[in-house]
Design a protein around this motif. Structure first.
Motif, short mmCIF file in Angstrom:
data_model
loop_
_atom_site.label_atom_id
_atom_site.label_comp_id
_atom_site.label_asym_id
_atom_site.label_seq_id
_atom_site.Cartn_x
_atom_site.Cartn_y
_atom_site.Cartn_z
N UNK A 79 -12.52 2.77 9.81
CA UNK A 79 -12.23 1.78 8.78
C UNK A 79 -13.13 1.99 7.56
N UNK A 80 -14.41 2.27 7.78
CA UNK A 80 -15.33 2.52 6.67
C UNK A 80 -14.92 3.78 5.91
N UNK A 81 -14.47 4.81 6.64
CA UNK A 81 -14.00 6.03 5.99
C UNK A 81 -12.76 5.73 5.13
N UNK A 82 -11.85 4.91 5.64
CA UNK A 82 -10.65 4.52 4.91
C UNK A 82 -11.03 3.74 3.65
N UNK A 83 -11.95 2.79 3.79
CA UNK A 83 -12.40 2.01 2.63
C UNK A 83 -13.00 2.93 1.57
N UNK A 84 -13.80 3.89 2.00
CA UNK A 84 -14.43 4.82 1.07
C UNK A 84 -13.38 5.64 0.32
N UNK A 85 -12.36 6.08 1.02
CA UNK A 85 -11.31 6.87 0.39
C UNK A 85 -10.55 6.03 -0.65
N UNK A 86 -10.37 4.74 -0.40
CA UNK A 86 -9.68 3.89 -1.36
C UNK A 86 -10.53 3.61 -2.59
N UNK A 87 -11.85 3.63 -2.43
CA UNK A 87 -12.74 3.34 -3.54
C UNK A 87 -12.88 4.52 -4.49
N UNK A 88 -12.58 5.71 -4.01
CA UNK A 88 -12.66 6.90 -4.85
C UNK A 88 -11.59 6.80 -5.93
N UNK A 89 -11.94 7.17 -7.14
CA UNK A 89 -11.00 7.11 -8.26
C UNK A 89 -9.86 8.09 -8.01
N UNK A 90 -8.75 7.57 -7.51
CA UNK A 90 -7.62 8.44 -7.17
C UNK A 90 -6.33 7.94 -7.80
N UNK A 91 -5.32 8.78 -7.75
CA UNK A 91 -4.01 8.39 -8.27
C UNK A 91 -3.45 7.21 -7.48
N UNK A 92 -3.77 7.14 -6.21
CA UNK A 92 -3.26 6.05 -5.36
C UNK A 92 -3.75 4.70 -5.86
N UNK A 93 -5.03 4.59 -6.13
CA UNK A 93 -5.57 3.30 -6.58
C UNK A 93 -5.12 2.98 -8.01
N UNK A 94 -4.88 3.98 -8.80
CA UNK A 94 -4.42 3.75 -10.18
C UNK A 94 -2.96 3.31 -10.23
N UNK A 95 -2.18 3.63 -9.19
CA UNK A 95 -0.76 3.32 -9.21
C UNK A 95 -0.49 1.84 -9.01
N UNK A 96 -1.46 1.09 -8.51
CA UNK A 96 -1.28 -0.35 -8.31
C UNK A 96 -0.48 -0.70 -7.07
N UNK A 97 -0.38 0.22 -6.13
CA UNK A 97 0.35 -0.04 -4.89
C UNK A 97 -0.49 -0.89 -3.95
N UNK A 98 0.19 -1.59 -3.06
CA UNK A 98 -0.45 -2.44 -2.08
C UNK A 98 -0.34 -1.82 -0.72
N UNK A 99 -1.44 -1.83 0.05
CA UNK A 99 -1.43 -1.30 1.40
C UNK A 99 -1.70 -2.46 2.36
N UNK A 100 -0.88 -2.59 3.39
CA UNK A 100 -1.06 -3.63 4.39
C UNK A 100 -1.29 -2.95 5.73
N UNK A 101 -2.40 -3.28 6.36
CA UNK A 101 -2.74 -2.71 7.65
C UNK A 101 -2.79 -3.84 8.66
N UNK A 102 -2.05 -3.72 9.73
CA UNK A 102 -2.08 -4.73 10.78
C UNK A 102 -2.38 -4.06 12.11
N UNK A 103 -2.73 -4.87 13.05
CA UNK A 103 -2.95 -4.26 14.36
C UNK A 103 -4.05 -4.80 15.11
#
Length: 64
Positions: free
Chosen positions: A40-64
Motif C-alpha cells: 500500500x505504501x508503494x502504491x501511495x508513493x507511485x500515485x504521488x509521483x508527478x505522472x500522467x495518471x495523476x494529471x488526468x484527474x481520474x479517480x481510483x477506488x480500491x476495495x477489499x
C-alpha cells in the motif's frame, strides 16, 4: 457479544471497529497482514509521483 480486549476509548460492550481518526491510540493496534502495508505504501508513493495518471484527474477506488 462482549469484546474480550480492552481498547482505548471503548467499553467492552462497544462493538464498533477501530477508528484511528477519532482515537489516535487505535492506530497502534493494527496488525500487518501478508505484506499489504508495504504494498500500500508503494502504491501511495507511485500515485504521488508527478505522472500522467495523476494529471488526468481520474479517480481510483480500491476495495477489499
Amino acid at each position: 457479544m462482549l469484546n474480550p480486549f480492552k481498547l482505548p476509548d471503548r467499553s467492552r460492550a462497544d462493538g464498533r471497529p477501530l477508528c484511528p481518526w477519532e482515537t489516535p491510540e487505535h492506530a497502534d493496534l493494527y496488525v500487518a497482514v501478508d505484506h499489504s502495508q508495504g504494498e500500500f505504501l508503494k502504491y501511495q508513493n507511485e500515485l504521488q509521483v508527478d505522472s500522467d495518471f495523476t494529471k488526468s484527474g481520474k479517480l481510483v477506488l480500491i476495495t477489499g
